[in-house]
Enzyme design. Sequence first.
Site, PDB file in Angstrom:
ATOM      1  N   GLY A   1       7.364  25.368 -20.099  1.00  0.00           N
ATOM      2  CA  GLY A   1       7.828  24.447 -21.126  1.00  0.00           C
ATOM      3  C   GLY A   1       9.325  24.361 -21.275  1.00  0.00           C
ATOM      4  O   GLY A   1      10.072  24.445 -20.294  1.00  0.00           O
ATOM      5  N   HIS A   2       9.761  24.230 -22.528  1.00  0.00           N
ATOM      6  CA  HIS A   2      11.138  23.868 -22.862  1.00  0.00           C
ATOM      7  C   HIS A   2      12.157  24.923 -22.433  1.00  0.00           C
ATOM      8  O   HIS A   2      13.133  24.619 -21.756  1.00  0.00           O
ATOM      9  CB  HIS A   2      11.211  23.644 -24.378  1.00  0.00           C
ATOM     10  N   PHE A   3      11.929  26.169 -22.826  1.00  0.00           N
ATOM     11  CA  PHE A   3      12.853  27.249 -22.475  1.00  0.00           C
ATOM     12  C   PHE A   3      12.382  27.906 -21.176  1.00  0.00           C
ATOM     13  O   PHE A   3      11.930  29.053 -21.158  1.00  0.00           O
ATOM     14  CB  PHE A   3      12.960  28.260 -23.618  1.00  0.00           C
TER      15      PHE A   3
END
Length: 295
Positions: free
Chosen positions: A268-270
């Site tokens: 995902g994002h991180f």
Amino acid sequence: MNASTLPVVFHRSERIDGLKIAYREAGPKDAPVVVLLHGFPTSSHMFRHLMPYLADGYRVIAPDYPGYGQSDAPDHTKYAYTFENFGNLVRTLLERLGVQKYAMYVMDYGAPVGWQLFLKHPEKLTALIVQNGNAYDEGLKAFWDPIKTYWADGAEKSRDALRWLVKADTTIFQYTDGVDDVTRISPDNWVHDQALLDRPGNEDIQMDVMYDYRNNVPLYPEVQRLFREHQPPTLITWGERDTIFPADGAHPYKRDLKDLEFHLFPTGHFALEDKGDEIMPLIRGFLDRKIGKKA
């Protein structure tokens, strides 16, 4: 790397325009420079593992923007929380530190901060690493619809409708969404970030920054033009399951950059928190080939 050669990361600050701007620094002063530009809602804390990994061969600098990390967070009615101001502060910091040329790692909010540097001095960029950082309209998908409503009307109702973005559940979501094994993600991340978000007045700071993000979008065509003109060597290391900056925003870089290494990761994002064991060697190899002393 043995214990005797493990690089030390220093935690320093400069006073710029009346504000304390905190930054982490590691590596030899005469080594090629890599500037690490953090995303929301975190700080240079997100680079705590990457910095020592790179610092035996690179001078690594990771600032905290105003309102983030250990930098000052003045009242939002007394300071303009804009990406232009963030870019100016980072530029001044680099000048103070004697940095003439640098590679950049940009992630999330770090991308528009980095584009502020690139737009003013594209010739200073030696290489680019992009991890879930947007420079194309295609990257602003459904997640951004309520934010675009706020951009369009600037109304208090629209602003209030976004306050969930700074709540603990959202912060945890940013670190865990799209991750197969959440035990790979340290809970220290959201505990650290949320403690800073929960400081008095910080919620309105974040709403101001979110509102100013609208001013980044009209800059995209010029950023893309400079990509085509200057062709910085670029590494994409993107979490393809990111809800906020989906992979739709990663592919368009291929249109404008010729010297491009492109990697999508099932996370995902991180992405660096989950797939750092895969991403950090890619970053190190890329930098060694493109800007290392023997490159």
